[in-house]
Scaffold this motif. Structure first.
Motif, PDB file in Angstrom:
ATOM      1  N   PRO A 314       0.797  -1.229   0.000  1.00 45.74           N
ATOM      2  CA  PRO A 314       0.000   0.000   0.000  1.00 45.74           C
ATOM      3  C   PRO A 314       0.834   1.287   0.000  1.00 45.74           C
ATOM      4  O   PRO A 314       0.437   2.273  -0.630  1.00 45.74           O
ATOM      5  N   LYS A 315       1.989   1.261   0.659  1.00 45.25           N
ATOM      6  CA  LYS A 315       2.789   2.513   0.696  1.00 45.25           C
ATOM      7  C   LYS A 315       3.317   2.851  -0.701  1.00 45.25           C
ATOM      8  O   LYS A 315       3.298   4.001  -1.120  1.00 45.25           O
ATOM      9  N   VAL A 316       3.769   1.811  -1.406  1.00 43.57           N
ATOM     10  CA  VAL A 316       4.267   2.044  -2.777  1.00 43.57           C
ATOM     11  C   VAL A 316       3.101   2.491  -3.656  1.00 43.57           C
ATOM     12  O   VAL A 316       3.214   3.425  -4.457  1.00 43.57           O
ATOM     13  N   TYR A 317       1.977   1.802  -3.474  1.00 42.17           N
ATOM     14  CA  TYR A 317       0.768   2.132  -4.251  1.00 42.17           C
ATOM     15  C   TYR A 317       0.449   3.627  -4.092  1.00 42.17           C
ATOM     16  O   TYR A 317       0.240   4.340  -5.079  1.00 42.17           O
ATOM     17  N   THR A 322       0.143   8.996  -6.240  1.00 39.95           N
ATOM     18  CA  THR A 322       0.381  10.447  -6.105  1.00 39.95           C
ATOM     19  C   THR A 322       1.207  10.952  -7.289  1.00 39.95           C
ATOM     20  O   THR A 322       0.919  12.010  -7.851  1.00 39.95           O
ATOM     21  N   GLU A 323       2.231  10.187  -7.660  1.00 38.72           N
ATOM     22  CA  GLU A 323       3.069  10.631  -8.792  1.00 38.72           C
ATOM     23  C   GLU A 323       2.226  10.774 -10.063  1.00 38.72           C
ATOM     24  O   GLU A 323       2.277  11.801 -10.751  1.00 38.72           O
ATOM     25  N   ALA A 348      10.552   2.843 -11.762  1.00 41.68           N
ATOM     26  CA  ALA A 348      11.167   2.027 -10.699  1.00 41.68           C
ATOM     27  C   ALA A 348      10.263   0.840 -10.351  1.00 41.68           C
ATOM     28  O   ALA A 348      10.747  -0.265 -10.104  1.00 41.68           O
ATOM     29  N   CYS A 349       8.941   1.076 -10.341  1.00 44.51           N
ATOM     30  CA  CYS A 349       8.005  -0.016 -10.024  1.00 44.51           C
ATOM     31  C   CYS A 349       8.070  -1.101 -11.108  1.00 44.51           C
ATOM     32  O   CYS A 349       8.019  -2.297 -10.814  1.00 44.51           O
ATOM     33  N   ASP A 470      -9.025   3.231  -8.174  1.00 44.83           N
ATOM     34  CA  ASP A 470      -8.298   2.716  -7.016  1.00 44.83           C
ATOM     35  C   ASP A 470      -8.515   1.220  -7.034  1.00 44.83           C
ATOM     36  O   ASP A 470      -9.581   0.753  -7.467  1.00 44.83           O
ATOM     37  N   PHE A 471      -7.530   0.475  -6.583  1.00 46.43           N
ATOM     38  CA  PHE A 471      -7.741  -0.984  -6.546  1.00 46.43           C
ATOM     39  C   PHE A 471      -7.059  -1.601  -5.334  1.00 46.43           C
ATOM     40  O   PHE A 471      -6.135  -1.013  -4.749  1.00 46.43           O
TER      41      PHE A 471
END
Ligand code: HEM
Length: 526
Positions: A314-317, A322-323, A348-349, A470-471
Motif C-alpha cells: 500500500p505505501k508504494v501504491y 500520487t506521482e 522504478a516499479c 483505485d484498486f
C-alpha cells in the motif's frame, strides 16, 4: 538353442544397455570435462533432470535452489550445461561477439528451414532477420503505433469499469494477456483478435501457452522432441484453428496495400521475397508466431506481476498514485513524452517487478559460434569453458542474488531511485554493480527488440489504470491467487511473491483485485 536365444535376448536387451548406461553415467560423473563442477547427480548424468523440471514448470526455482544448495556461483545443470550466477558471467556470455544461441534452441524451431529471429543459431541468418524485423520496433515506428496501442488500453480500462460497476472480482492475468494479444495482433499483421471483448479468439492464449511449454521442455530435453506429433494430436482441434488463424491473418494482410496501416508487415513488405537480400516469404510464418508469443505473453506477465505487487504494497501504491495523479491533468494526457518519462517512480516499479518476477523465465543458452576461428579459449568469469558446453545465466537467480540485490525477495522500487545527497564510494560501487547485474531484456546482439514497446505498454497501462481507478486485493481466499503459500518448501512459500511458472516466458494466475472508479474522472472512458 531355445536356452541360448533367451540368453542372447537378455544380453542384447538388458545387459548391454544397462552396462552402457552405467558406463555413460560413470563417464559423465567422474571423467567428463565438467566433472569438477558441483550439481545434482542426475543433472550430471542426463538432461532428463532439466526436462523433468521443465515439465513441472520450475527450472527457474530449481536453478535458484541449486546455487544455494551447492554454495557455488556455477552449477552443472546438465551433462554438458553450466549455469552461472554472476554479472561477470552474464557479460562474458551474452555480450561476447564470439557466442551464439546454444543448440538447445534448435529444439525450439517449429520448422528447421525457417527458424525465427529468436531461435536462429546461425549468426548471419540472425543478423539478416534482425535488420528487417527491428524496423518494426524502433522508437519512431512505435510512435506511429502508439495510438493503436492506446485504443486497446482504453478497452482494457472500459472492461475494468464494467467489472467495477458489477462489483466483480477481476483476475488480472487473463485481462493482461488479452490486452497483450490484441496489441501484438495489430502490431504484427494489423489483425484484430478482439480477445478483450469477444470469446472467439480467446483459445489463442491456451495454444500459445501449450506451445511455449512444449518448446521449453524440448529445449531442456531434446530427446523427447520426436513426441511432438503425439502432443500435437492431443491438442489438434485448437492447434488447427490456431494455424488457420495465423494463415488467415498473413493472407489477409498481404492482400491489402503495404501502407494500409502501420504494422510489422508494412515495414517488411518491401523486403519479403528478396531471399538473402531481404526475407524469404516462408519466414513470415515463424516470425508471426514468434511475435505473438514473445510480444504478448511477456508484457502480460510483467503487468500482472506489477498489479500484484502494487496491491500488496500500500505505501508504494500511494506513492505511485500520487506521482501519476500529480503529473497529469487528465487520463487523455497520459501518453509517451516528457511527462511520462518524468514519472521515475513508475519506471522504478516496473523495473522492480521485472527483477522480482522476470517475465522471461527461460535459460538463454549460449555456446561458441561454430564459425569462430579465433582459436582462443572461452573464459566465463574465470572458468575456461570446454568446447561443446552450453552455458547460461538464469535471470531469476541472478536477480535474487543478495550480493547485488540485498533483501532480494522484498519488492522495493526505491532501490532503483537515485538516493538523495552524496553517496560514499562504496555506495556508488554497489549501485553500479546492481545496475550491471540487471538485464531483464537480455543484452548483446540477441537482446529483446521489443524493450521500448514493453516499457511503453506497461507504463501506459499502469499509469492510466491508476489515474481512473483505485484498486486493492480481493478479500478472502480469491485474494490469495497468484501469491506463494506460507509453509511450502519448493520455492513457492513466499506470500509476497507473485508466482511464475516457467514455460519459456512466465505462465501465471491472478492477482484477483477489486477496482473502484475515482470520483469524476471516468466520464472520458464512457
Ligand atoms: C516485459 C516484456 C518483455 C521481456 C521481459 C522480454 C524479454 C526478452 C528476452 C529475455 C529475450 C531474449 C530471449 C532469449 O535469449 O531466448 C527477448 C527476445 C526478443 N523479444 Fe522480448 N521481451 C519482452 C517484450 C517483447 C515485446 C513486446 C516484443 C515485441 C514484439 C518482443 C520481441 C522480442 C524479439 C523479436 C526477440 C528476439 C531478439 C533476437 O533474438 O534478436 N519482446 N525478449
Amino acid at each position: 538353442m531355445g536356452h541360448l536365444s533367451t540368453a542372447t535376448f537378455y544380453i542384447a536387451y538388458f545387459v548391454i544397455p544397462l552396462a552402457s548406461l552405467l558406463f555413460l553415467s560413470g563417464y559423465r560423473i567422474f571423467l567428463h570435462s565438467l566433472r569438477d563442477y558441483p550439481g545434482p547427480t542426475l543433472a550430471k548424468i542426463t538432461n532428463a533432470y532439466a526436462g523433468w523440471l521443465a515439465i513441472r514448470k520450475k527450472q527457474h526455482l530449481a536453478s535458484y535452489h541449486d546455487f544455494q544448495r551447492f554454495g557455488s556461483p556455477v552449477v552443472r545443470h546438465g551433462p554438458a550445461q553450466l549455469v552461472f550466477n554472476t554479472p561477470k558471467a552474464f557479460h562474458d556470455i551474452y555480450m561476447n561477439p564470439r557466442t551464439t544461441k546454444g543448440q538447445a534452441y534448435r529444439a525450439s524451431q517449429l520448422a528447421a528451414k525457417y527458424p525465427s529471429i529468436l531461435n536462429a543459431i546461425d549468426k548471419d541468418q540472425h543478423r539478416r532477420k534482425r535488420k528487417f524485423i527491428g524496423l518494426a520496433l524502433t522508437e519512431r515506428s512505435l510512435r506511429s503505433f502508439e495510438s493503436t496501442m492506446s485504443m486497446q488500453v482504453d478497452i482494457f480500462l472500459r472492461q475494468l469499469l464494467r467489472s467495477s460497476e458489477q462489483r466483480e472480482i477481476v483476475n488480472l492475468s487473463p485481462r493482461c494477456q488479452r490486452l497483450g494479444l490484441d496489441i501484438i495482433g495489430l502490431l504484427s499483421f494489423g489483425y484484430h483478435f478482439n480477445t478483450q471483448t469477444e470469446e472467439s479468439h480467446r483459445f489463442l492464449q491456451e495454444v500459445i501457452d501449450s506451445m511455449s511449454w512444449r518448446i521449453n521442455v524440448y529445449m531442456a530435453f531434446p530427446f523427447i522432441k520426436p513426441l511432438e506429433s503425439v502432443f500435437m494430436l492431443c491438442g489438434a482441434p485448437k492447434l488447427l484453428k490456431f494455424h488457420r488463424l495465423v494463415t488467415d491473418m498473413i493472407k489477409k494482410r498481404m492482400s491489402e496495400g503495404k501502407d494500409a496501416r502501420h504494422d510489422l508487415y508494412s515495414v517488411l513488405a518491401d523486403h519479403v521475397g528478396k531471399n538473402q537480400e531481404g526475407l524469404y516469404k516462408g519466414e513470415l510464418w515463424p516470425e508471426a508466431i514468434l511475435f505473438i508469443m514473445a510480444g504478448g505473453s511477456t508484457t502480460a506477465a510483467a503487468l500482472s506481476a506489477a498489479f500484484f505487487y502494487l496491491a500488496h504494497n500500500p505505501k508504494v501504491y500511494d506513492k505511485l498514485a500520487t506521482e501519476i495523479r500529480s503529473t497529469f491533468k487528465s487520463g487523455r494526457d497520459i501518453h509517451s513524452g516528457e511527462d511520462l518519462r518524468s514519472c521515475k517512480y513508475l519506471r522504478a516499479c516496473i523495473d522492480e517487478t521485472l527483477r522480482m518476477s522476470p517475465a522471461a523465465t527461460v535459460i538463454s543458452w549460449r555456446h561458441i559460434d561454430p564459425k569462430d576461428a579465433s582459436g582462443e579459449p572461452w573464459i566465463v568469469d574465470g572458468h575456461v569453458i570446454p568446447p561443446g558446453t552450453q552455458v547460461g545465466v538464469p535471470f531469476y537467480s541472478l536477480f535474487h542474488n543478495e550480493e547485488y540485490f540485498p533483501d532480494s525477495f522484498t519488492w522495493k522500487p526505491e532501490r532503483w531511485l537515485d538516493p538523495p545527497g552524496n553517496q560514499s564510494e562504496e555506495e556508488s560501487a554497489a549501485r553500479a554493480a546492481m545496475h550491471n547485474a540487471f538485464h531483464p531484456f537480455q543484452a548483446g546482439d540477441r537482446s529483446c527488440l521489443g524493450k521500448p514497446m514493453a516499457y511503453l505498454e506497461a507504463s501506459l497501462t499502469l499509469a492510466r489504470t491508476l489515474w481512473y481507478f483505485d484498486f486493492e486485493t480481493a478479500p478472502g481466499v480469491p485474494g490469495l491467487v497468484g501469491a506463494g503459500t506460507e509453509g511450502k518448501t519448493d520455492g513457492r512459500g513466499r506470500p509476497n511473491e507473485f508466482q511464475l511458472y516457467d514455460i519459456f516466458v512466465a505462465e501465471h494466475d491472478g492477482p484477483n483485485l477489486v477496482f473502484k472508479p475515482r470520483a469524476g474522472v471516468c466520464k472520458d472512458l464512457e
